[in-house]
Each structure stands twice: as structure tokens, then as C-alpha cells.
Design an enzyme around this catalytic site. Structure first.
Site, short mmCIF file in Angstrom:
data_model
loop_
_atom_site.label_atom_id
_atom_site.label_comp_id
_atom_site.label_asym_id
_atom_site.label_seq_id
_atom_site.Cartn_x
_atom_site.Cartn_y
_atom_site.Cartn_z
N ARG A 196 0.86 -1.19 0.00
CA ARG A 196 0.00 0.00 0.00
C ARG A 196 0.89 1.24 0.00
O ARG A 196 2.11 1.16 0.09
CB ARG A 196 -0.92 0.02 1.22
CG ARG A 196 -0.17 -0.11 2.55
CD ARG A 196 -1.10 -0.02 3.75
NE ARG A 196 -2.11 -1.05 3.77
CZ ARG A 196 -1.93 -2.28 4.25
NH1 ARG A 196 -0.73 -2.63 4.73
NH2 ARG A 196 -2.89 -3.16 4.26
N ILE A 255 3.20 4.48 -0.36
CA ILE A 255 4.34 4.84 -1.18
C ILE A 255 4.90 3.62 -1.91
O ILE A 255 5.23 3.69 -3.10
CB ILE A 255 5.44 5.48 -0.31
CG1 ILE A 255 4.98 6.84 0.22
CG2 ILE A 255 6.74 5.64 -1.12
CD1 ILE A 255 5.91 7.43 1.27
N TYR A 310 10.69 8.38 16.32
CA TYR A 310 10.62 8.38 14.85
C TYR A 310 11.71 9.28 14.29
O TYR A 310 12.41 8.91 13.34
CB TYR A 310 9.24 8.85 14.41
CG TYR A 310 9.06 8.94 12.91
CD1 TYR A 310 8.85 7.81 12.14
CD2 TYR A 310 9.10 10.18 12.25
CE1 TYR A 310 8.68 7.89 10.76
CE2 TYR A 310 8.93 10.27 10.88
CZ TYR A 310 8.73 9.12 10.14
OH TYR A 310 8.56 9.21 8.78
N ASP A 314 8.80 -9.47 6.95
CA ASP A 314 8.94 -8.62 8.13
C ASP A 314 10.38 -8.13 8.09
O ASP A 314 11.31 -8.91 8.30
CB ASP A 314 8.66 -9.43 9.39
CG ASP A 314 8.71 -8.58 10.66
OD1 ASP A 314 9.39 -7.53 10.65
OD2 ASP A 314 8.10 -8.97 11.68
N VAL A 315 10.58 -6.86 7.81
CA VAL A 315 11.93 -6.35 7.57
C VAL A 315 12.82 -6.43 8.81
O VAL A 315 14.04 -6.27 8.71
CB VAL A 315 11.91 -4.90 7.04
CG1 VAL A 315 11.21 -4.83 5.70
CG2 VAL A 315 11.27 -3.94 8.05
N PRO A 350 10.69 12.54 2.14
CA PRO A 350 9.44 13.27 1.93
C PRO A 350 9.06 14.13 3.12
O PRO A 350 9.45 13.88 4.26
CB PRO A 350 8.40 12.14 1.75
CG PRO A 350 9.18 10.86 1.70
CD PRO A 350 10.47 11.12 2.38
#
Length: 282
Positions: free
Chosen positions: A25, A27, A155, A67-68, A185
């Protein structure tokens, strides 16, 4: 073989093999669509395999559950997909709220996904790229990797790390013909920003805008790309500006908006999804 900017072998998108994380989904999905339109063979990887499969089916692409945070899953996905010419490390999470109220588990997930996800991805694909003498890696960070924002402390930390990681690995890989670009971004209209106030002086972009920037780096191999592009010089100026000037800009743009969701119900739903991921064993 042509060398772009005398440093990197050019990559023809027609037939290039591209692995994109978080591509079910937002980007990632928009990036997969654009690469596919340019003739690339795309692997859509996502922790949500149903979303990955739906996105892949629409494009005739391949879907992988990934799952990164899990290096073993990375190795399996890369082995199953095969050669990777371009890696787009896009998967990320963005919990918002007061730093002292954030559970440790959520903070660990933020660092694990947003930083270790990039590290695992690069270590899974870069050795083969270096052996071939060409390849391109795009790490999707954020302008929050340059400018601190109240309510996004961990974050922020993860995205500052992503920017630094990209810059350092770019230096290491360049002699081997492998480039690393960092795309940053501003606020993006995706699930990550759901429930938070957008606009009101803050430049806001769509996933398709970020996808254009990501794909564009294959040609330019630029080290850092802000989205929208005009913010590049501004973020550098703010990062170096005296604190009183930065505070003034923050007041003008409602810099505390991450602490005060405009739609608390929608925001709570996203935060619960992040907490659910945080409680998963991986």
C-alpha cells in the site's frame, strides 16, 4: 557499459529487477506501479501478505511476505526472487505522541523497522550488487531525518539514523559501482499520517510524488532527494539555523501537531496497529 556521472554503471529500467518493501500500500505500492510501467520486474514485499498479493496481482508482479526486522526472511525473499538490481527500502512505522508516554516496545519496533529494516535489506542485497559491479539502493527516510518534531522523538531518531546510514554506506559502496540514495518526503497522505493534521503551512505530498522521486534516483543517483524538491535547501537551512529562528518557523507551521491528532479515533486505530506489530514475535 556507460558510467553515469563517471561513477555508476547505468541501469536500464526495462527489465531491471526491483525489490520494494512495504509495497502492499501507500508509497511502496505507488513505486511498484511506476517501476512496472517503466518495464521493470517488481517484487512486492510486505509484512501484510494479503496486501502484497493484492497489489502484485494488479501489476502481474511477485509477492513476498517480509517482516523487515527479520534477517532470515530477508535472505529467503532475496533467494526466492533472485537477482536484485534496485532495492527500495520503504517499509516504515510512525508512532506519534509524547516521548514519555510511548511504550518501550513501540520504540523498539520503530528502530527495528525504520533502521534495522534498512540494515538487513542492504546486507541482504549489496554483496551480490558489489560482485556484479552495479546496483542501486533507495532508503526512504523523511525530512524528519533532518528536522526534529515534537511528538515524533523516536521516529525522528530512526530517520536521522536512516539519513546517516545512507550517507555512510554510499561512501563505502561507491567504489564498487553501487549507489545509495536517500529520499526524504515531507508529510505524505498515507496510513502513517492518518488522524494527524496535514497542510496548514506544512507541504503535503501524495504517494505518487514520492514514487516519482524514488524512480528518478535511478537516473540521477543523487545522494539525497527532498519531496517536494524545493524543500531540500530549506531543510538544510533549518537544520543549521539558530534555535529561536527554528522555534518561530515551528509556531508558523503548528510544529506540535504530532502531539494533538485532529482525528483521535483514526489515529488511535493506527497506533493500535503499531502496538500489535510490537507485540509480535519475530
Amino acid at each position: 557499459m556507460s558510467i553515469l556521472g563517471s561513477r555508476y554503471p547505468a541501469i536500464d529500467l526495462n527489465g531491471a529487477r526491483v525489490l520494494i518493501t512495504g509495497a502492499g500500500r501507500g508509497i511502496g505500492q505507488s513505486t511498484a506501479e511506476l517501476f512496472t510501467r517503466r518495464g521493470a520486474e517488481v517484487a512486492i514485499a510486505d509484512v501484510d501478505i494479503a496486501a502484497a498479493q493484492a497489489a502484485a496481482a494488479a501489476l502481474g508482479a511477485k509477492a513476498f511476505e517480509l517482516d523487515v526486522r527479520d534477517r532470515g526472511q530477508w535472505d529467503k525473499a532475496v533467494a526466492d526472487f533472485g537477482r536484485v538490481d534496485i532495492l527500495v527500502n520503504n517499509a516504515g512505522v510512525m508512532p506519534a505522541g509524547a516521548f514519555l508516554d510511548e511504550p518501550d516496545a513501540v520504540g523498539h519496533t520503530t528502530i527495528d523497522v525504520n533502521v534495522w529494516g534498512l540494515i538487513h535489506g542492504m546486507r541482504a542485497v549489496a554483496p551480490a550488487m558489489i560482485d556484479r559491479g552495479q546496483g542501486h539502493i533507495v532508503n526512504v527516510a523523511s525530512l524528519a531525518g533532518k528536522i526534529p518534531i515534537a511528538g515524533l522523538a523516536v521516529y525522528n531518531a530512526s530517520k536521522f539514523a536512516a539519513v546517516g546510514l545512507s550517507a555512510a554506506t554510499r561512501l563505502e559502496f561507491e567504489p564498487h559501482g553501487v549507489s545509495v540514495s536517500c529520499v526524504m518526503p515531507s508529510a505524505v497522505r498515507t496510513r502513517l499520517s492518518s488522524g494527524l493534521a496535514l497542510g496548514h503551512g506544512m507541504p503535503t505530498v501524495d504517494p505518487e510524488d514520492v514514487a516519482e522521486a524514488i524512480v528518478g534516483t535511478v537516473r540521477t543517483r543523487r545522494a539525497e532527494v527532498a519531496v517536494p524538491n524545493y524543500l531540500g535547501p530549506i531543510d538544510v537551512a533549518l537544520a543549521a539555523a539558530p534555535e529561536p529562528a527554528v522555534r518561530l518557523v515551528r509556531r508558523m507551521f503548528d510544529g506540535d501537531r504530532a502531539l494533538h491528532p485532529t482525528d483521535e479515533t483514526t489515529r488511535k486505530k493506527y497506533e493500535e496497529q503499531v502496538r500489535a506489530i510490537s507485540s509480535d514475535e519475530h
